[in-house]
Design a protein around this motif. Structure first.
Motif, PDB file in Angstrom:
ATOM      1  N   UNK A  70       0.826  -1.218   0.000  1.00 36.98           N
ATOM      2  CA  UNK A  70       0.000   0.000   0.000  1.00 36.98           C
ATOM      3  C   UNK A  70       0.853   1.258   0.000  1.00 36.98           C
ATOM      4  N   UNK A  71       0.331   2.297  -0.623  1.00 36.96           N
ATOM      5  CA  UNK A  71       0.886   3.644  -0.555  1.00 36.96           C
ATOM      6  C   UNK A  71      -0.201   4.542   0.007  1.00 36.96           C
ATOM      7  N   UNK A  72       0.143   5.321   1.029  1.00 34.75           N
ATOM      8  CA  UNK A  72      -0.823   6.201   1.682  1.00 34.75           C
ATOM      9  C   UNK A  72      -0.525   7.645   1.282  1.00 34.75           C
ATOM     10  N   UNK A  73      -1.546   8.351   0.841  1.00 29.82           N
ATOM     11  CA  UNK A  73      -1.377   9.747   0.455  1.00 29.82           C
ATOM     12  C   UNK A  73      -2.405  10.594   1.181  1.00 29.82           C
ATOM     13  N   UNK A  74      -1.952  11.748   1.653  1.00 29.44           N
ATOM     14  CA  UNK A  74      -2.855  12.696   2.313  1.00 29.44           C
ATOM     15  C   UNK A  74      -2.673  14.063   1.675  1.00 29.44           C
ATOM     16  N   UNK A  75      -3.735  14.551   1.040  1.00 27.01           N
ATOM     17  CA  UNK A  75      -3.726  15.845   0.372  1.00 27.01           C
ATOM     18  C   UNK A  75      -4.251  16.903   1.330  1.00 27.01           C
ATOM     19  N   UNK A  76      -3.421  17.902   1.623  1.00 28.87           N
ATOM     20  CA  UNK A  76      -3.821  18.990   2.501  1.00 28.87           C
ATOM     21  C   UNK A  76      -4.154  20.210   1.668  1.00 28.87           C
ATOM     22  N   UNK A  77      -5.357  20.727   1.890  1.00 29.82           N
ATOM     23  CA  UNK A  77      -5.801  21.931   1.200  1.00 29.82           C
ATOM     24  C   UNK A  77      -6.126  22.982   2.247  1.00 29.82           C
ATOM     25  N   UNK A  78      -5.596  24.225   2.104  1.00 25.44           N
ATOM     26  CA  UNK A  78      -5.804  25.243   3.139  1.00 25.44           C
ATOM     27  C   UNK A  78      -7.230  25.771   3.240  1.00 25.44           C
ATOM     28  N   UNK A  92       1.854   1.913  -7.764  1.00 24.11           N
ATOM     29  CA  UNK A  92       1.848   2.758  -8.963  1.00 24.11           C
ATOM     30  C   UNK A  92       1.663   4.230  -8.616  1.00 24.11           C
ATOM     31  N   UNK A  93       1.163   4.504  -7.419  1.00 29.50           N
ATOM     32  CA  UNK A  93       0.964   5.903  -7.039  1.00 29.50           C
ATOM     33  C   UNK A  93       2.298   6.642  -6.955  1.00 29.50           C
ATOM     34  N   UNK A  94       3.364   5.954  -6.529  1.00 33.08           N
ATOM     35  CA  UNK A  94       4.689   6.577  -6.496  1.00 33.08           C
ATOM     36  C   UNK A  94       5.118   7.024  -7.893  1.00 33.08           C
ATOM     37  N   UNK A  98       5.826  10.946  -9.599  1.00 36.85           N
ATOM     38  CA  UNK A  98       7.004  11.312 -10.395  1.00 36.85           C
ATOM     39  C   UNK A  98       6.568  11.963 -11.706  1.00 36.85           C
ATOM     40  N   UNK A  99       5.547  11.394 -12.337  1.00 36.32           N
ATOM     41  CA  UNK A  99       5.067  11.930 -13.608  1.00 36.32           C
ATOM     42  C   UNK A  99       4.379  13.287 -13.439  1.00 36.32           C
ATOM     43  N   UNK A 100       3.965  13.600 -12.207  1.00 35.63           N
ATOM     44  CA  UNK A 100       3.297  14.875 -11.947  1.00 35.63           C
ATOM     45  C   UNK A 100       4.286  15.929 -11.451  1.00 35.63           C
ATOM     46  N   UNK A 101       5.562  15.761 -11.807  1.00 37.99           N
ATOM     47  CA  UNK A 101       6.604  16.666 -11.347  1.00 37.99           C
ATOM     48  C   UNK A 101       6.402  18.112 -11.765  1.00 37.99           C
ATOM     49  N   UNK A 102       5.672  18.339 -12.852  1.00 36.70           N
ATOM     50  CA  UNK A 102       5.416  19.719 -13.288  1.00 36.70           C
ATOM     51  C   UNK A 102       4.316  20.387 -12.460  1.00 36.70           C
TER      52      UNK A 102
END
Length: 211
Positions: A70-78, A92-94, A98-102
């Motif tokens: 598993x890969x755990x992601x937490x998106x913080x929005x102000x 695959x999330x990792x 990487x592909x979203x580097x821009x």
């Protein structure tokens, strides 16, 4: 999976981080705990680039050796209002990040890790790990999991009594803040709850470092 509590253990002025971890290992060894391997929890932090416009967003990507697939992601929005969106994905999330580097840039200088030894004692798992940010030592974390229970409100007293047996007064009689939230919700404990506790502690170390 049972219910897990994660605590920071203070470092005495005359001791180093590894010495403190070794001291705790001796204490739980005296209680009869047996080592059952190693563990690692890591956290990479990504920030949205200014060209995206709007308020900045932060994505924390964490891995736990207890859930290797598993890969755990937490998106913080102000916000307003500020909010955190959790996600559990596969490896695959990792590659996606990487592909979203821009769009999201990795803050490599604040990569956090907690690693150390894992022990078993009856119905408990105990993990004693040293925390590093980059190459710099930041502290000692102790994770205790009580396996037979999945509702935090039902097992805090038992967890507290066990933790006080080798951590002493570091363990307060009242549950830690995240545990109190879980008790109010009365929800079944999930692996993501452990990840959130690690992120909370990692964030506190970063604040101390001024990051």
């Amino acid at each position: 999976m049972g219910v897990t509590v994660l605590l920071q253990y203070p470092i005495a002025e005359n001791k180093t981080g590894p010495q403190t971890a070794d001291q705790l290992i001796k204490r739980i060894g005296a209680l009869g705990a047996l080592q059952s391997g190693q563990f690692l929890v890591d956290c990479e932090t990504y920030s949205s680039v200014p060209s995206m416009g709007g308020p900045p967003r932060t994505v924390h990507v964490l891995h736990n050796s207890e859930q290797p697939a598993a890969v755990f992601a937490l998106l913080e929005s102000p916000g307003p209002p500020p909010k955190t969106v959790p996600l559990v994905a596969d490896g695959l999330f990792d590659l996606l990040m990487i592909k979203m580097g821009s769009i999201y840039q990795n803050k490599k200088q604040i990569r956090m890790e907690a690693r150390g030894a894992r022990f078993e004692l009856g119905d408990f798992f105990i993990k004693i790990g040293t925390v590093t940010m980059g190459q710099n030592f930041k502290g000692v974390l102790v994770e205790v999991e009580y396996r037979p229970c999945s509702i935090p409100a039902n097992c805090w007293d038992l967890l507290r009594e066990f933790m006080q047996s080798f951590l002493g007064s570091v363990v307060q009689n009242s549950p830690p803040p995240y545990f109190q939230i879980q008790n109010k919700l009365n929800e079944v404990y999930q692996p993501l709850d452990t990840i959130q506790q690690y992120l909370d502690h990692f964030s506190s170390y970063r604040k101390v470092a001024g990051l």
